[in-house]
Design a protein around this motif. Sequence first.
Motif, short mmCIF file in Angstrom:
data_model
loop_
_atom_site.label_atom_id
_atom_site.label_comp_id
_atom_site.label_asym_id
_atom_site.label_seq_id
_atom_site.Cartn_x
_atom_site.Cartn_y
_atom_site.Cartn_z
N LEU A 225 30.73 -7.18 -8.68
CA LEU A 225 29.54 -7.59 -7.93
C LEU A 225 28.56 -6.41 -7.81
CD1 LEU A 225 31.21 -9.63 -5.05
CD2 LEU A 225 30.27 -10.48 -7.20
N PRO A 226 27.25 -6.75 -7.71
CA PRO A 226 26.27 -5.66 -7.53
C PRO A 226 26.40 -5.04 -6.15
CG PRO A 226 25.20 -7.79 -7.33
CD PRO A 226 26.61 -8.07 -7.76
N ILE A 247 22.68 -2.00 -9.28
CA ILE A 247 21.53 -2.60 -8.57
C ILE A 247 20.96 -3.74 -9.42
CG2 ILE A 247 19.26 -2.15 -7.58
CD1 ILE A 247 20.11 0.83 -7.42
N HIS A 248 20.85 -4.94 -8.83
CA HIS A 248 20.26 -6.09 -9.52
C HIS A 248 18.85 -6.35 -8.98
CE1 HIS A 248 24.15 -8.15 -11.19
NE2 HIS A 248 24.12 -6.84 -11.40
N LEU A 249 17.92 -6.64 -9.90
CA LEU A 249 16.52 -6.85 -9.55
C LEU A 249 16.13 -8.30 -9.81
CD1 LEU A 249 15.03 -3.62 -11.22
CD2 LEU A 249 16.11 -3.85 -8.95
N ASN A 275 21.07 -14.75 -14.40
CA ASN A 275 21.36 -13.81 -13.31
C ASN A 275 20.61 -14.18 -12.03
OD1 ASN A 275 21.05 -11.86 -16.00
ND2 ASN A 275 22.96 -11.57 -14.84
N LYS A 276 19.36 -14.62 -12.21
CA LYS A 276 18.53 -14.94 -11.04
C LYS A 276 19.16 -16.04 -10.21
CE LYS A 276 13.94 -13.44 -12.58
NZ LYS A 276 12.55 -13.87 -12.92
N ALA A 277 19.68 -17.04 -10.87
CA ALA A 277 20.28 -18.16 -10.14
C ALA A 277 21.45 -17.68 -9.29
CB ALA A 277 20.73 -19.24 -11.12
N VAL A 278 22.29 -16.82 -9.87
CA VAL A 278 23.47 -16.33 -9.14
C VAL A 278 23.07 -15.36 -8.02
CG1 VAL A 278 25.62 -15.04 -9.37
CG2 VAL A 278 24.94 -16.65 -11.16
N ASP A 279 22.20 -14.39 -8.35
CA ASP A 279 21.82 -13.39 -7.36
C ASP A 279 20.97 -14.00 -6.25
OD1 ASP A 279 23.23 -11.29 -8.44
OD2 ASP A 279 21.57 -10.61 -9.71
N ALA A 280 20.14 -15.00 -6.57
CA ALA A 280 19.34 -15.66 -5.53
C ALA A 280 20.26 -16.36 -4.54
CB ALA A 280 18.37 -16.65 -6.16
#
Length: 408
Positions: A225-226, A247-249, A275-280
């Motif tokens: 995980l980030p 770090i995820h952006l 990635n956006k879907a998961v990190d959001a």
Amino acid sequence: MSPIDLLSSFSAWNTHRKAQVQSGNSPSSASGTDSQTLQKAIESLLKGFLEKLIKELTGQQGSGSSGSSGGGSPAPSPAPSASPSPAAAPSSGPSPAPSPGAATPAPAPTQAPAPTAATPTPDPSTITNTPKPSPTPAPPPPTEVGSGGKAPATAPSAAPTPAPAPSTNSAVTKPPANMKVAEPTGVEEVNKPIIVKAGTTYDGQGKLFNAGAGLNGGGTAETQLPMFILEPGASIKNLQFKGGDGIHLLGDAKLDNVHGLQTGDDFVTVDGAENKAVDAQRAGISAKDLPSGPAQVEITNSSFQNSHDKAIQINGDVNLKLQGIYADNIGQLAVTRGGYPITANVDISDSTLQNLKAFTFRFDSKHSTVNISNTDVDGGKTPVNVMAGDPSKVHGAGSVRQSVQTVG
């Protein structure tokens, strides 16, 4: 004959007549009644002349006090002082005459335009005020410019505009070879991603953030995980981190004075659609609310050390600015996801790289661009190697190769 001569003649005649009466030589016709009648006639005549004289003298005084520059008008003024002495004899008659005449001098004081001359007094005060503004404009035109008053106006206006640029440039210096990261001010263990909200800045205050067991995510590099997730427009600064997936952006971001000391995979990931879907979801926001278009990412005064793979993984379109970067013992500095039509436009400057295992950059899209300045690998002993979908869009590299997975 002037009135003064007339008065003198009359006084002489009157004295002579009295002498005749006393000596008895006066004519018989000069009886008491006649002498009284004659005396009244003479007094009346004298009174008339005196009134005329006073009027003339009053008129001359008025004209003299009116401010005419002629010097003759004051001369008659002594005459009135002499005239009262002969007039002392008939003082009972003429004395009323001066009172009407004395009223006429009143106009002379009314000629107080002289007080109105006091009105110039405000003018000097205004004159003294005018010099005060003049010194204020005087300082602006310093002799530095020396080309008139408009030049200083442009000089100060130009000063504020460059001011921000030098401040950022002066804060960024090219790192030396074998750069050492400063000792941390403290150590914190991270077991779940730290969410940095949109538009905010996370200041690590020089601490070292270590990945705990909570970021293991299954024990493999790809499932870790980030440590930090930055929402669009967030910033992070002044920290060191070790372990986890870095770090995820989720969008635009700024990283300053951020140092990755070791990682099992990547230090920084620019999220793509997956990635956006998961990190959001991890951040508690909807991926639908995330802005579209390339992310604007700026990384300054930062370093990446000790990774078998990339320092920066690019999974979505990005305009990436790197300045003052130090990298040592890593696979590659920045890479796009292999074979995907991801466009990365990268500018790197004032950076020092050592011990790279492969290319500095590897971009497969024909639309990606690279601009390199004041950056070297191994102190210039190793060329800056780039693999690109379109080699013609790479500038400043020592060696450029065609990507084996060119897309676009």
